[in-house]
Design a protein around this motif. Structure first.
Motif, PDB file in Angstrom:
ATOM      1  N   GLN A 186       0.200  42.013  -8.224  1.00 16.28           N
ATOM      2  CA  GLN A 186       0.946  40.900  -7.619  1.00 16.28           C
ATOM      3  C   GLN A 186       2.078  40.427  -8.544  1.00 16.28           C
ATOM      4  O   GLN A 186       3.101  39.938  -8.090  1.00 16.28           O
ATOM      5  CB  GLN A 186      -0.028  39.750  -7.344  1.00 16.28           C
ATOM      6  N   ILE A 187       1.832  40.552  -9.843  1.00 14.32           N
ATOM      7  CA  ILE A 187       2.872  40.202 -10.813  1.00 14.32           C
ATOM      8  C   ILE A 187       3.036  41.385 -11.770  1.00 14.32           C
ATOM      9  O   ILE A 187       2.044  41.959 -12.222  1.00 14.32           O
ATOM     10  CB  ILE A 187       2.497  38.959 -11.663  1.00 14.32           C
ATOM     11  N   VAL A 188       4.285  41.742 -12.065  1.00 12.03           N
ATOM     12  CA  VAL A 188       4.546  42.800 -13.039  1.00 12.03           C
ATOM     13  C   VAL A 188       5.581  42.294 -14.039  1.00 12.03           C
ATOM     14  O   VAL A 188       6.589  41.695 -13.659  1.00 12.03           O
ATOM     15  CB  VAL A 188       5.075  44.093 -12.367  1.00 12.03           C
ATOM     16  N   VAL A 189       5.302  42.500 -15.331  1.00 13.49           N
ATOM     17  CA  VAL A 189       6.293  42.244 -16.367  1.00 13.49           C
ATOM     18  C   VAL A 189       6.731  43.602 -16.896  1.00 13.49           C
ATOM     19  O   VAL A 189       5.893  44.414 -17.297  1.00 13.49           O
ATOM     20  CB  VAL A 189       5.715  41.383 -17.511  1.00 13.49           C
ATOM     21  N   GLY A 190       8.033  43.863 -16.851  1.00 15.98           N
ATOM     22  CA  GLY A 190       8.550  45.159 -17.281  1.00 15.98           C
ATOM     23  C   GLY A 190       9.392  45.021 -18.528  1.00 15.98           C
ATOM     24  O   GLY A 190      10.120  44.034 -18.695  1.00 15.98           O
ATOM     25  N   GLY A 191       9.289  46.007 -19.421  1.00 17.60           N
ATOM     26  CA  GLY A 191      10.070  45.980 -20.650  1.00 17.60           C
ATOM     27  C   GLY A 191      10.959  47.193 -20.783  1.00 17.60           C
ATOM     28  O   GLY A 191      10.602  48.288 -20.330  1.00 17.60           O
ATOM     29  N   GLY A 192      12.107  47.010 -21.399  1.00 19.57           N
ATOM     30  CA  GLY A 192      13.058  48.102 -21.615  1.00 19.57           C
ATOM     31  C   GLY A 192      13.088  48.550 -23.056  1.00 19.57           C
ATOM     32  O   GLY A 192      12.350  48.030 -23.906  1.00 19.57           O
ATOM     33  N   LEU A 207       3.344  38.380 -22.706  1.00 22.84           N
ATOM     34  CA  LEU A 207       3.748  37.588 -21.540  1.00 22.84           C
ATOM     35  C   LEU A 207       2.935  38.026 -20.321  1.00 22.84           C
ATOM     36  O   LEU A 207       2.444  37.200 -19.551  1.00 22.84           O
ATOM     37  CB  LEU A 207       5.256  37.748 -21.278  1.00 22.84           C
ATOM     38  N   GLY A 208       2.784  39.335 -20.181  1.00 22.47           N
ATOM     39  CA  GLY A 208       2.015  39.875 -19.057  1.00 22.47           C
ATOM     40  C   GLY A 208       0.590  39.367 -19.065  1.00 22.47           C
ATOM     41  O   GLY A 208       0.047  38.981 -18.036  1.00 22.47           O
ATOM     42  N   LYS A 209      -0.002  39.333 -20.248  1.00 22.67           N
ATOM     43  CA  LYS A 209      -1.394  38.902 -20.375  1.00 22.67           C
ATOM     44  C   LYS A 209      -1.550  37.452 -19.921  1.00 22.67           C
ATOM     45  O   LYS A 209      -2.481  37.106 -19.198  1.00 22.67           O
ATOM     46  CB  LYS A 209      -1.836  39.066 -21.833  1.00 22.67           C
ATOM     47  N   THR A 210      -0.605  36.618 -20.357  1.00 16.43           N
ATOM     48  CA  THR A 210      -0.646  35.203 -19.978  1.00 16.43           C
ATOM     49  C   THR A 210      -0.618  35.040 -18.462  1.00 16.43           C
ATOM     50  O   THR A 210      -1.241  34.144 -17.905  1.00 16.43           O
ATOM     51  CB  THR A 210       0.568  34.483 -20.601  1.00 16.43           C
ATOM     52  N   LEU A 211       0.125  35.919 -17.794  1.00 17.65           N
ATOM     53  CA  LEU A 211       0.291  35.797 -16.344  1.00 17.65           C
ATOM     54  C   LEU A 211      -0.725  36.633 -15.562  1.00 17.65           C
ATOM     55  O   LEU A 211      -0.707  36.641 -14.340  1.00 17.65           O
ATOM     56  CB  LEU A 211       1.709  36.224 -15.953  1.00 17.65           C
ATOM     57  N   ASP A 243       4.816  40.426  -5.902  1.00 21.43           N
ATOM     58  CA  ASP A 243       5.465  39.180  -5.465  1.00 21.43           C
ATOM     59  C   ASP A 243       6.483  38.750  -6.508  1.00 21.43           C
ATOM     60  O   ASP A 243       7.489  38.134  -6.185  1.00 21.43           O
ATOM     61  CB  ASP A 243       4.415  38.082  -5.258  1.00 21.43           C
ATOM     62  N   LEU A 244       6.191  39.063  -7.768  1.00 19.01           N
ATOM     63  CA  LEU A 244       7.096  38.656  -8.845  1.00 19.01           C
ATOM     64  C   LEU A 244       7.247  39.782  -9.866  1.00 19.01           C
ATOM     65  O   LEU A 244       6.251  40.302 -10.366  1.00 19.01           O
ATOM     66  CB  LEU A 244       6.523  37.400  -9.548  1.00 19.01           C
ATOM     67  N   TYR A 245       8.507  40.145 -10.150  1.00 19.30           N
ATOM     68  CA  TYR A 245       8.790  41.131 -11.200  1.00 19.30           C
ATOM     69  C   TYR A 245       9.661  40.476 -12.253  1.00 19.30           C
ATOM     70  O   TYR A 245      10.722  39.944 -11.931  1.00 19.30           O
ATOM     71  CB  TYR A 245       9.504  42.352 -10.606  1.00 19.30           C
ATOM     72  N   ILE A 246       9.198  40.467 -13.484  1.00 12.27           N
ATOM     73  CA  ILE A 246       9.982  39.901 -14.587  1.00 12.27           C
ATOM     74  C   ILE A 246      10.468  41.064 -15.443  1.00 12.27           C
ATOM     75  O   ILE A 246       9.675  41.773 -16.061  1.00 12.27           O
ATOM     76  CB  ILE A 246       9.136  38.911 -15.433  1.00 12.27           C
ATOM     77  N   ALA A 247      11.785  41.296 -15.447  1.00 15.52           N
ATOM     78  CA  ALA A 247      12.364  42.444 -16.147  1.00 15.52           C
ATOM     79  C   ALA A 247      12.972  41.977 -17.462  1.00 15.52           C
ATOM     80  O   ALA A 247      13.908  41.178 -17.471  1.00 15.52           O
ATOM     81  CB  ALA A 247      13.434  43.091 -15.273  1.00 15.52           C
ATOM     82  N   VAL A 248      12.421  42.460 -18.555  1.00 15.57           N
ATOM     83  CA  VAL A 248      12.836  41.989 -19.873  1.00 15.57           C
ATOM     84  C   VAL A 248      13.661  43.059 -20.589  1.00 15.57           C
ATOM     85  O   VAL A 248      13.156  44.150 -20.868  1.00 15.57           O
ATOM     86  CB  VAL A 248      11.593  41.637 -20.727  1.00 15.57           C
TER      87      VAL A 248
ATOM     88  N   ASP B 245       5.908  29.593  -9.206  1.00 17.81           N
ATOM     89  CA  ASP B 245       5.684  30.816  -8.422  1.00 17.81           C
ATOM     90  C   ASP B 245       4.223  31.258  -8.496  1.00 17.81           C
ATOM     91  O   ASP B 245       3.613  31.589  -7.487  1.00 17.81           O
ATOM     92  CB  ASP B 245       6.546  31.972  -8.965  1.00 17.81           C
ATOM     93  N   VAL B 246       3.722  31.257  -9.712  1.00 19.08           N
ATOM     94  CA  VAL B 246       2.377  31.777  -9.915  1.00 19.08           C
ATOM     95  C   VAL B 246       1.353  30.855  -9.246  1.00 19.08           C
ATOM     96  O   VAL B 246       0.408  31.316  -8.613  1.00 19.08           O
ATOM     97  CB  VAL B 246       2.076  31.948 -11.420  1.00 19.08           C
ATOM     98  N   ASN B 247       1.578  29.547  -9.355  1.00 16.61           N
ATOM     99  CA  ASN B 247       0.635  28.615  -8.729  1.00 16.61           C
ATOM    100  C   ASN B 247       0.640  28.767  -7.217  1.00 16.61           C
ATOM    101  O   ASN B 247      -0.396  28.698  -6.571  1.00 16.61           O
ATOM    102  CB  ASN B 247       0.962  27.178  -9.135  1.00 16.61           C
ATOM    103  N   GLU B 248       1.812  29.014  -6.673  1.00 15.94           N
ATOM    104  CA  GLU B 248       1.931  29.206  -5.231  1.00 15.94           C
ATOM    105  C   GLU B 248       1.159  30.460  -4.810  1.00 15.94           C
ATOM    106  O   GLU B 248       0.485  30.484  -3.798  1.00 15.94           O
ATOM    107  CB  GLU B 248       3.418  29.377  -4.905  1.00 15.94           C
TER     108      GLU B 248
END
Ligand SMILES: Cc1cc2nc3c(=O)[nH]c(=O)nc-3n(C[C@H](O)[C@H](O)[C@H](O)COP(=O)(O)OP(=O)(O)OC[C@H]3O[C@@H](n4cnc5c(N)ncnc54)[C@H](O)[C@@H]3O)c2cc1C
Ligand SMILES: Nc1ncnc2c1ncn2[C@@H]1O[C@H](COP(=O)(O)O)[C@@H](O)[C@H]1O
Lengths: 307, 252
Positions: A186-192, A207-211, A243-248, B245-248
């Motif tokens: 549902q959430i992915v944190v990506g690193g370059g 960061l990924g672990k926290t989320l 639902d959420l992708y965080i690209a770092v 976002d995450v809470n939602e």
């Protein structure tokens, strides 16, 4: 139209993709689900809504054996399908050629009984095809379909065909981790590659672990040895639809974008406001990842976001 | 050992393609073309096996229009010995391609066939596996490492769960992934020399394969566009957005 669907297994257990491919296949007809693996996986599969019957077969690891197994069962079905995973990609074209069928693969939308949409050119174009063949060989991108419910109690039938393979399995080199499955997260944190080292990549992982997120990486980061190959996202890697992708620190090369088109929301962290990924992000923070990530992780920890 | 390598001429991977406004396909005229990147890794693997003394002949085959000669020449410049162009102006489906390649395999009897794992235009990822079925040979797809030990191969493959190593007897089919090697850029003298290497041109119709497409492509459309959103100015702002976002999500 009856469907024979190859279940997706990971290390002998049913993987999250299976419920998604069942949902896709069930749009086309009643689904018989072939589970080549431990009996426990077959039992688990009986719960998936849309499954008419689970067919349990002995473990078959390699493509030629699996293709033979499917070919032996093909007679009774109009559609033989699988997930567009590395297993499905390995097996289904081999099966299709054996049956003299042109397969339709990487399906992201079903528009009718024999009308499908598939991406081409790294997702920069979408092809709508109709398949007038009498029998169809298909693969579905699991990330494009919502999982089927798990309120079923389908019967199990056991096959005891012996599956022979000319190739021989020698060893698996698995990436051991307790983070969520990338392809269905549902959430992915990506690193370059700009993280600069495997140590640097740890900032992304933290960061990924926290989320409670899965971790993705660019090809450049994998090539540099900062992340394992199965974390690669893109044309040659995994296709994700979180639902959420965080690209770092990711530039957003078109081969990377190919893997994230299904993401609902994209957040980019990058020093370059002109980076292609920043240009398509819903939210961007321009700045240095080495300063931003520790602070961001700490603030999120503090605010109690933990899943 | 004899190695056959199949290479495809495709729109260069750096080109940002454009879908024709009438939905009839992707604009390929006047666009830079080159060898499919995965095929380059397959050629490099063959050349390295030859350099190690494990292979004595590398034959390159490409199916396509006359200009596909260029990608064969690229492979010859990298160190392959001769080329075959199976010429056709017709766009072919992967099954037809695999059937043509199976005919070439029947003629050439290679011990090893190397292909790219996928062509970056159609992104099919079919042909190697299909060829393996049609020639009844074992396959190792998505190879990131190939070791040859006499008449057996040990191939490490990139798979969804990481990597796995399998063994297969020759003759076999292997498809190359990008981490298999680093393809060389042929030096100018090699490029010159490539022009004098044998290159046979054979019409696709000569092979007696039914090339009629099985599928009907109804239309090709561009993907939905994504527009740039907002830029935030501080980590605190970003943290608040992510937390919301995450809470939602949890509420779902
Ligand atoms: C056939 C083929 C298939 C491919 N398949 C894939 C694939 O599946 N997946 C994939 O990802 N790639 C793939 N690639 C590679 C792709 O073309 C790019 O090379 C790759 O995605 C780039 O990775 P990157 O964004 O990490 O690196 P770069 O493109 O080098 O970008 C680094 C980014 O980091 C930013 N940056 C630098 N320092 C900092 C800092 N301190 N803080 C914040 N930001 C910073 C820069 O501004 C830049 O935007 C493929 C290529 C080919 C040819
Ligand atoms: N027209 C072609 N000519 C020669 N080889 C091809 C052709 N099309 C596909 N191939 C080979 O098959 C691989 C996989 O292609 P595909 O199955 O189309 O994704 C390519 O990397 C090539 O090695």
């Amino acid at each position: 139209m009856s469907v024979l669907l190859l279940a997706e297994l990971d290390d002998g257990t049913l993987s999250a993709a299976t419920a998604r491919t069942v949902a896709a296949a069930a749009q086309l007809g009643p689904v018989d689900l072939l589970v080549p693996g431990p009996r426990a996986a077959a039992d688990q599969a009986t719960a998936i809504a849309g499954v008419a019957k689970v067919i349990h077969a002995k473990q078959a690891l390699l493509a030629d054996g699996l293709a033979n197994l499917l070919a032996g069962l093909a007679e009774g079905y109009t559609i033989i399908a699988a997930s567009a995973s590395t297993t499905g990609k390995d097996v289904m074209p081999r099966l299709a050629a054996r049956l003299d069928i042109q397969p339709v693969t990487d399906i992201v939308a079903i528009e009718g009984a024999n009308r499908f949409v598939r991406p081409i050119y790294a997702g920069n174009a979408l092809e709508t095809v109709t398949d007038p063949q009498q029998k169809h060989v298909l693969t579905f991108r699991a990330s494009a379909f919502r999982p089927a419910a798990s309120d079923n109690a389908a019967p199990v039938e056991t096959l005891d065909t012996d599956i022979a393979s000319a190739a021989r399995f020698i060893a698996a080199h698995r990436t051991q981790s307790d983070i969520p499955d990338l392809a269905t997260a549902q959430i992915v944190v990506g690193g370059g590659v700009s993280v600069g080292s495997a140590e640097g990549f740890k900032l992304v992982e933290a960061l990924g672990k926290t989320l409670g997120a899965a971790i993705g990486a660019t090809r450049a980061a994998v090539d540099a040895g900062y992340a394992p190959n199965d974390w690669q996202v893109g044309q040659t890697g995994k296709i994700i639809a979180p639902d959420l992708y965080i690209a770092v620190g990711i530039s957003g090369a078109l081969q990377h974008l190919a893997g994230i088109q299904g993401a609902r929301k994209i957040i980019a962290i990058n020093t370059d406001p002109e980076a292609p990924l920043v240009k398509i992000a819903d939210v961007a923070l321009i700045g240095d990842l080495f300063e931003i990530l520790p602070q961001l992780t700490a603030e999120l920890e503090k605010s109690g976001v933990r899943r | 050992m004899k190695i056959l390598v199949a290479v495809k001429r495709v729109v260069d991977h750096n080109v940002r393609i454009r879908v024709r406004p009438d939905g009839s396909g992707v604009e390929t005229s006047g666009v830079r073309m080159s060898m499919n990147p995965f095929c380059k890794h397959a050629v490099e693997a063959a050349v390295q096996l030859a350099e190690a003394g494990a292979a004595d002949e590398i034959v390159i085959v490409s199916i396509g229009p006359k200009p596909a000669n260029d990608v064969i020449l690229t492979a010859l410049a990298m160190g392959a010995h001769r080329g075959i162009l199976v010429e056709t102006d017709q766009p072919l489906e992967t099954l037809a391609i695999a059937k043509l390649l199976a005919r070439v395999v029947a003629e050439e009897q290679p011990d090893l066939v190397l292909l790219g794992k996928q062509a970056v235009d159609d992104d099919s990822n079919h042909v190697g596996q299909m060829l393996a079925a049609l020639t009844d040979r074992p396959q190792a797809t998505f190879a990131s490492e190939i070791k040859l030990d006499g008449t057996a191969l040990e191939v490490t493959r990139e798979v969804d769960s990481g990597r796995e190593t399998i063994g297969l007897p020759l003759p076999a089919i292997v498809t190359a992934d990008l981490r298999l090697n680093t393809p060389r850029n042929a030096a100018l003298p090699m490029v010159m020399k490539a022009r004098s290497k044998p290159l046979a041109i054979r019409p696709a119709t000569e092979f007696g394969v039914d090339l009629t497409p099985r599928l009907a492509v109804e239309k090709v459309s561009p993907p939905p566009e994504r527009a740039a959103g907002a830029t935030v100015n501080s980590v605190t702002e970003l943290a608040a957005i992510i937390a919301a976002d995450v809470n939602e999500m949890e509420a779902i």
